[in-house]
Design an enzyme around this catalytic site. Structure first.
Site, PDB file in Angstrom:
ATOM      1  N   ARG A 327       0.823  -1.212   0.000  1.00 50.04           N
ATOM      2  CA  ARG A 327       0.000   0.000   0.000  1.00 50.04           C
ATOM      3  C   ARG A 327       0.855   1.260   0.000  1.00 50.04           C
ATOM      4  O   ARG A 327       0.441   2.302  -0.519  1.00 50.04           O
ATOM      5  CB  ARG A 327      -0.990   0.009   1.170  1.00 50.04           C
ATOM      6  CG  ARG A 327      -2.086   1.070   1.030  1.00 50.04           C
ATOM      7  CD  ARG A 327      -3.177   0.941   2.080  1.00 50.04           C
ATOM      8  NE  ARG A 327      -4.295   0.126   1.642  1.00 50.04           N
ATOM      9  CZ  ARG A 327      -5.381   0.592   1.002  1.00 50.04           C
ATOM     10  NH1 ARG A 327      -5.500   1.885   0.724  1.00 50.04           N
ATOM     11  NH2 ARG A 327      -6.344  -0.220   0.637  1.00 50.04           N
ATOM     12  N   GLU A 730      -9.319   6.390   7.097  1.00 53.88           N
ATOM     13  CA  GLU A 730      -7.893   6.612   6.863  1.00 53.88           C
ATOM     14  C   GLU A 730      -7.522   7.871   6.080  1.00 53.88           C
ATOM     15  O   GLU A 730      -6.532   8.519   6.403  1.00 53.88           O
ATOM     16  CB  GLU A 730      -7.308   5.387   6.147  1.00 53.88           C
ATOM     17  CG  GLU A 730      -7.326   4.148   7.010  1.00 53.88           C
ATOM     18  CD  GLU A 730      -7.074   2.894   6.188  1.00 53.88           C
ATOM     19  OE1 GLU A 730      -7.927   2.546   5.351  1.00 53.88           O
ATOM     20  OE2 GLU A 730      -6.026   2.266   6.383  1.00 53.88           O
TER      21      GLU A 730
END
Ligand SMILES: Cc1cc2nc3c(=O)[nH]c(=O)nc-3n(C[C@@H](O)[C@@H](O)[C@H](O)COP(=O)(O)OP(=O)(O)OC[C@H]3O[C@@H](n4cnc5c(N)ncnc54)[C@H](O)[C@@H]3O)c2cc1C
Ligand code: FES
Ligand code: FES
Lengths: 779, 497
Positions: A327, A730
């Site tokens: 990620r 997030e």
């Protein structure tokens, strides 16, 4: 629902439906101390308490372990070592068999659990754990990323490379080139409620485990694995956590497994709760990164070629380091199009606790690399970094393909930045700050506007599924259960709002119940910001199944066309007749209509092939931007955030109050990551900042003095998400990159903005002062 | 000497009167509340006084006034509760059972997310609400210095505190206000002037009746641990798992809590907490204001004492550097014998102080800042509030009529094994003209005074560099060019909202 509660059957809208700013479902319980966390539950009679004994070496062979004094200590009932694990002594979430419940033979980090003692009280267990006599033979160790690379450590899992175009040719061709490196520190989650598990033995091989976890199904799986029993024998429940932030995605496995093992061995309930200092030593954190970049750009600041290596301190085992470092690469472009690009990860084994998920899941560390490059280019060209950002945004012919070959289809960063630039008066303030700095010898100011684009979906495609269980009872009240877990983010509230809207009943009619692996199986972690996207859809799916049955029933019973049956607020219109919801449900019950359904959802459109580095890992992107203004004391390196303005995209918000709370909270947490939160290991490999006395998360007085937070209320998800909302957990965590860059600008003023200070994170006062001194010395 | 000896303590817990005996000397209030009383609304987040999840209110009679203060139940011992009123989250709602104004504002303004910090935050805000009718943002921030919230980012909590302050505490909306007179009467009754001795297998607890009684007990039990606010000793127990028995509690002794103006200066009893001292000390030495509000958090300031800070002998305690620079003296007492010494002489070496067995700190006397002297204190820490100093510096100089340094008293914490004067720097400055040349020479001398350590709070280099820069700041300030962060304002505020 209060017994006397009577829903208003004449209401125009339901109370607590979608898109309204209602309080968290537990808010009243929170403020009165009545919300029950695991340590608050009434303990069954005979409950014993477990405590862990930890290694005091970073890497060593255990030459002898004498636990006689532990066993003989007052109140002690049982002492467990690795050999006592009845099933497999492993809780590796990656399935790599690299993470023992209790270390055997060799310890790989300072603080690794090596034994577990069970006693009558927690106090006695904790005291007994101090009495072990363990001898070690030291082995070589490296705790730091760079040291691990130098020592030739292995990767903990397979690295990833993303490629598009020909980066070497691109670099060679580019008119300008810069190389640099950046260190980004890790972060402890500092959930206010530490880890805890309570296991209650049942008959045969059954055990019920209450755990503070974001991933009950994995706890179930790991407990089964460690006990050597099938998953069907393990029931895991969680009503709420006192914070998670990723720190309870896999890190609860160890505690749950040990509580369950001890409970089964002794046939009594066993609870385990480490002290905060131990929690911080034993459990993984955000990965620290060392980023190397080599970038080619033109004279306007357009990035032509980007070659980046992202090396991470993963700790002694893989845990989630694979997807975390992946990620990081997925976000190393942030909002920017790179013509030729190569991004590589290096998940380094280090002799530290195994690092894990943390809000953003590697994304922030990737994104900050991109922002550093922008900043460097700006200083090289003598431009405002914002200009360089804009010129590099995705958008325009042939400029929409990411390094992982997904096309950015929903780009709104241009509008977000434009509106924010305007509403925050960025340009005028930047000028004023430059002018201020000319006449201020000691205090210097800086300002920065940084954008965020964050990909939503688990990159492990199969994780993008969810289940829910909805019951409607005869009195019209509803029972809601789903696979997600509540850690403060308001997931339960939002899912219940979606359900209220779907059934057109008041929020108060819905009972939110503890996540339970026996009700909804095979759940995914509540992570990747996906909780509402997935679970609200599953709950709505369950509701639609029930509604369909109800419509069939009513259409038949009253001989009216299905289209004339309408769910209105707290009532149902059937042709010309109107029944209260409760009345209607009772009729359906009497007619033997099934009033319960299991809902399911899986995210469409996504796919990802890690081997080729191509696919569409993300369903959509969430966007946002922030402007931060800071003051820096150039004599001490201390600073304060004078003002922050945020414009953030949550699509069409399911609950604007909760979403705004997520944005504010994420900003402050991200600011902590980049400023005062410093993980510091001593030369023996011991983490010395393992408590709030030494590890400093932001306080109320660290908030920006002016804090303007707005949701982009015009935004709607172009994908068919739950009521067109977007995930929020997030993405806003990366907004405070603007704080770091604003500090950097204040420092850069010392060198008349000609040199990029290249501040590493966290920018503690010490790092800031050292950068000031570097610039003063003209380096 | 005490006429009566009790073998139990008595205090109020919410709406009950509690009598306890036979408890362990190191039993914490938090464990007692949660485990024995099952009052689980109060949480444990750290067990070291830093997170505030365990915040409860403790009411006691201060100068005849019933005063409620927020405290950390995790590091406070049950033995310190005699004749107090302990109030937990379970008792903070309105007398009619509805949400109190602070609670309601927290709900309405979305002040909780995971909720784990919330009971502690509500308790801290309740204490503020009861004591400050018109708090500003800074006051709210100060009240929350000892409360961590990892979820909300605090913004909605601060808003809630300000919103609640619009409603005045009264008999209808607050139980403590409603029962005020009765509670005060009960507390006065409970304080019967008896010595308390509690026996337990782990050791004995003494609660002396008076300072004289303390002197007698301590002389007879010189190995005992004195406990004042327990903001240090609490952690020996919760973190170090140290055995501390026998224990002598001193935090309740009003005859150690006096503040007197004497010829030598302000004489502060060893048992005076930071909060109690605030008014008097800041009116005598206003330059201490910033430091005072950055010492620990509100809960720690309500419990911790100046006497404890000194007696603890830590090189990073914040009161010694300024008190040494001011020329403070310390009075110690053993039995009926007293002696007074300059504070700086008390600190002999790391972990070693000039204090004999059975001898306790009775008071510290702080002289006023000489007229025309320049005096400043600077605390440097990673996080501004509720953080231990990386270093703490105090400078006092007096100039003669033609700007030469006549006297210099400079002391640092965090730069050596004890709080210590910078004697080389002082010598270098005395007689010199107060200007850049002297400052630069003095900065170099710092290296002869100190060789600081590297640890997680700061590196040796940073400590030394900042120590030198603080001399620059002091010089700038004495020459009328103050430049401190806390006076820096956002530019163009009107562009905000
Ligand atoms: C969260 C937190 C934050 C803190 N922040 C700061 C800070 O910013 N700056 C700072 O300087 N300190 C800080 N401290 C420590 C500070 O609170 C203590 O040093 C305090 O001043 C000690 O006082 P006390 O009354 O709590 O002492 P106690 O803990 O009760 O005792 C401390 C020591 O002094 C002895 N003692 C106490 N009274 C006497 C007496 N009359 N005579 C002889 N010996 C005595 C005790 O036996 C013990 O050895 C912090 C502590 C905590 C928990
Ligand atoms: S539990 Fe953290 S301050 Fe008491
Ligand atoms: S609401 Fe979770 S810590 Fe404050």
């Amino acid at each position: 629902m209060n017994k006397s509660f009577k829903p208003d059957v004449n209401a125009e809208t339901v109370d607590g439906g979608a898109h309204v700013a209602r309080p968290h479902d537990s808010a009243i319980k929170h403020v009165t101390g009545k919300a029950i966390y695991i340590d608050d539950m009434a303990e069954p009679a005979g409950t014993l308490h477990a405590y862990l004994g930890l290694s005091t070496r970073a890497h060593a062979r255990i030459t002898s372990m004498d636990l006689a004094r532990v066993r003989a200590a007052p109140g002690v009932k049982l002492v467990l070592t690795g050999g006592d694990v009845p099933g497999i002594n492993d809780i590796s979430p990656a399935g790599l068999n690299d993470e023992p419940v209790l270390a055997e033979g060799e310890v790989k980090f300072y603080g690794q659990p090596v034994f577990c003692v069970v006693a009558e009280t927690r106090h006695l267990a904790r005291k007994a754990a101090q009495l072990a006599q363990i001898e070690y033979e030291d082995l070589p160790y490296a705790t730091d990323v760079v040291a691990a690379i130098e020592a030739g450590h292995d990767h903990v899992c397979t690295p990833l490379t993303l490629k598009r175009g020909d980066v070497d040719a691109g670099l060679a061709r580019a008119p300008n080139r810069l190389k640099g490196e950046m260190r980004v520190g890790g972060q402890d989650h500092f959930y206010l409620e530490g880890h805890i598990s309570m296991a209650i033995p049942g008959e045969d091989d059954e055990v019920t485990v209450w755990a503070s976890t974001q991933h009950p199904s994995e706890i179930q799986h790991m407990v089964g694995h460690a006990l050597g029993v099938p998953s069907h024998s393990v029931n895991v429940q969680v009503r709420r956590m006192g914070g998670g932030f990723g720190g309870k995605e896999t890190q609860g496995n160890q505690f749950a497994a040990l509580a369950a093992i001890a409970a089964k061995k002794l046939n009594v309930p066993v609870k385990i709760r480490p002290d905060r200092d131990d929690d911080m030593s034993i459990t993984g954190k955000r990965h620290d990164f060392h980023i190397d970049y080599d970038v080619g750009y033109d004279d306007d600041g357009r990035i032509l070629a980007f070659d980046g290596t992202f090396a991470a301190r993963c700790g002694f085992s893989a845990d989630l380091s694979g997807p975390v470092t992946d990620r990081a690469l997925f976000h190393a472009d942030n909002c920017y199009y790179y013509e030729d690009v190569r991004l590589a990860s290096r998940p380094m084994m280090t002799n530290t606790v195994s690092n894990t998920a943390f809000r953003g899941f590697g994304g922030p560390q990737g994104l900050i690399g991109a922002e550093r490059v922008i900043e460097e280019i700006a200083y090289k060209l003598g431009r405002d970094p914002l200009d360089i950002r804009k010129i590099n945004f995705y958008g325009g012919e042939g400029r929409n393909l990411t390094p992982y070959h997904q096309t950015v289809e929903d780009n709104i960063i241009g509008r977000i930045v434009e509106e924010l630039e305007e509403s925050s008066d960025y340009q005028a303030r930047r000028k004023a700050i430059v002018a201020f700095n000319e006449n201020s010898p000691v205090i210097r100011k800086g300002i920065a506007l940084t954008p965020v684009k964050f990909g939503i979906s688990f990159t492990a495609t199969w994780y993008n599924q969810a289940g829910a269980l909805v019951h409607v009872y005869r009195d019209g009240s509803l029972h809601l259960n789903h696979g997600g877990t509540e850690m403060g983010q308001g997931l339960n509230t939002k899912v219940a709002q979606a359900l209220a809207e779907e059934f057109q009943v008041d929020f108060a009619m819905i009972k939110i119940t503890a996540t339970n692996t026996g009700k909804v199986p095979n759940t995914s972690a509540t992570a990747a910001s996906s909780g509402t996207d997935l679970n609200a859809m599953a709950a709505v799916n369950a509701a639609r199944q029930i509604k369909e049955r109800l419509v069939d029933f009513a259409s038949e019973k009253y001989s009216v066309p299905k289209e004339t049956i309408v769910f209105e607020p707290n009532r149902v219109r059937v042709g010309n007749q109107v029944f209260s919801f409760a009345e209607f449900i009772d009729q359906a019950y009497m007619a033997r209509v099934q009033l319960s359904a299991a809902g399911f959802y899986k995210t469409p459109k996504i796919h990802w092939d890690r081997a080729t580095g191509k696919g569409r890992p993300f369903y959509y992107y969430a966007y946002g931007a922030a402007v931060s203004e800071v003051s820096v004391d150039t004599l001490t390196g201390e600073y304060q955030v004078d003002r922050a303005d945020i414009l953030h995209d949550v699509g069409k918000s399911l609950n604007p109050a909760i979403d705004k709370g997520q944005v504010e909270g994420a900003f402050i947490q991200g600011m902590g990551w980049l400023t005062t939160e410093e993980l510091w290991w001593d030369d023996k490999g011991m983490l010395r900042t393992h408590a709030p006395s030494t590890y400093k998360i932001p306080l109320a007085s660290d908030r920006p003095r002016i804090f303007n937070v707005k949701l982009a209320d015009w935004s709607e998800n172009r994908e068919m998400t739950i009521r067109r909302s977007k995930a929020v957990g997030e993405p806003p965590f990366m907004l405070p990159v603007s704080v770091l860059e604003a500090i950097s600008m204040a420092v850069a003023s010392i060198g008349d903005y000609r040199t990029c200070p290249c501040l590493d994170a966290p920018a503690t006062p010490e790092r800031v002062l050292m950068a000031v001194e570097r610039l003063k010395a003209g380096a | 000497m005490s006429s009566a000896i009790r073998s139990s303590i008595r205090f109020l817990l919410n709406d009950q009167t509690v009598e306890l005996s036979g408890f362990a000397p190191d039993l914490t209030v938090l464990d007692w509340l949660r485990i024995e009383r099952r009052l689980t609304g109060t949480k444990e987040g750290c067990a070291e006084g830093d997170c505030g999840a365990c915040t409860v209110l403790v009411g006691r009679m201060i100068d005849g006034m019933l005063t409620y203060e927020s405290v950390n139940a995790c590091i406070r011992f049950v033995g310190s509760l005699d004749a107090t009123h302990v109030v937990t989250i379970e008792y903070l709602n309105r007398p009619d059972g509805e949400l109190a104004p602070v609670q309601q504002a927290m709900v309405d303004l979305h002040g909780s997310q995971c909720g784990f910090c919330t009971p502690g935050i509500v308790a801290s805000l309740q204490a503020l609400w009861l004591s400050d009718p018109e708090p500003g943002v800074k006051d709210v921030e100060r009240a929350l210095q000892g409360n961590l919230c990892r979820c909300t980012g605090y913004e909605p909590i601060v808003r809630a505190a300000l919103a609640a302050s619009k409603i005045e505490p009264d008999e209808d909306n607050d139980r403590l206000v409603r029962a005020r007179e009765e509670t005060a009467r009960k507390l006065i009754e409970l304080a019967d002037g008896a010595r308390v001795e509690i026996d337990h297998p782990e050791g004995k607890t003494f609660i002396p009746a008076s300072a004289d009684d303390l002197a007698e007990i301590y002389e007879a039990n010189p190995k005992a641990t004195l406990v004042a606010g327990s903001t240090d000793v609490g952690l020996w127990v919760t973190k170090g798992m140290r055995a501390i028995a026998p224990v002598i509690f001193v935090g309740h002794l009003t005859d150690l809590q006096t503040i007197e103006e004497t010829e030598e200066g302000l004489k502060i009893g060893a048992g005076v907490s930071y909060s109690m001292a605030r008014g008097a000390i800041l009116s005598q030495v206003p330059q201490l204001a910033e430091l005072w509000d950055r010492l620990g958090g509100e809960q720690v300031r309500n419990m911790g004492t100046i006497g404890g800070n000194i007696a603890n002998g830590s090189p990073i305690g914040d009161t010694p550097p300024p008190l040494i620079a001011l020329g403070a003296t310390l009075t110690l007492r053993k039995g009926s014998a007293r002696r007074t010494l300059p504070l700086e002489d008390f600190f002999i070496a790391y972990g070693k102080q000039d204090r004999a067995g059975g001898e306790f700190v009775e008071s510290v006397t702080v002289p006023a800042v000489p007229e025309d002297a320049h005096f400043a204190v600077y605390k440097i820490s990673k996080r501004r509030d509720e953080d231990i100093s990386a270093l703490c510096a105090a400078f006092l100089i007096e100039l003669d009529s033609d700007s030469h340094v006549a006297t210099a008293r400079i002391a640092f914490g965090g730069m050596a094994g004890t709080p210590k004067r910078a004697t080389h720097v002082e010598e270098c400055l005395i007689g010199a003209r107060w200007g850049w040349t002297a400052v630069q020479a003095a900065q170099a001398e710092l290296e002869n005074d100190y060789s600081p350590l590297t640890d997680w709070r700061a590196s040796a280099d940073y400590r030394m560099r900042v120590a030198q820069n603080l001399l620059t700041r002091f010089f700038l300030e004495t020459s009328g060019a103050p430049a401190r962060l806390d006076t820096s304002e956002p530019l163009m505020m009107e562009a905000g909202e």
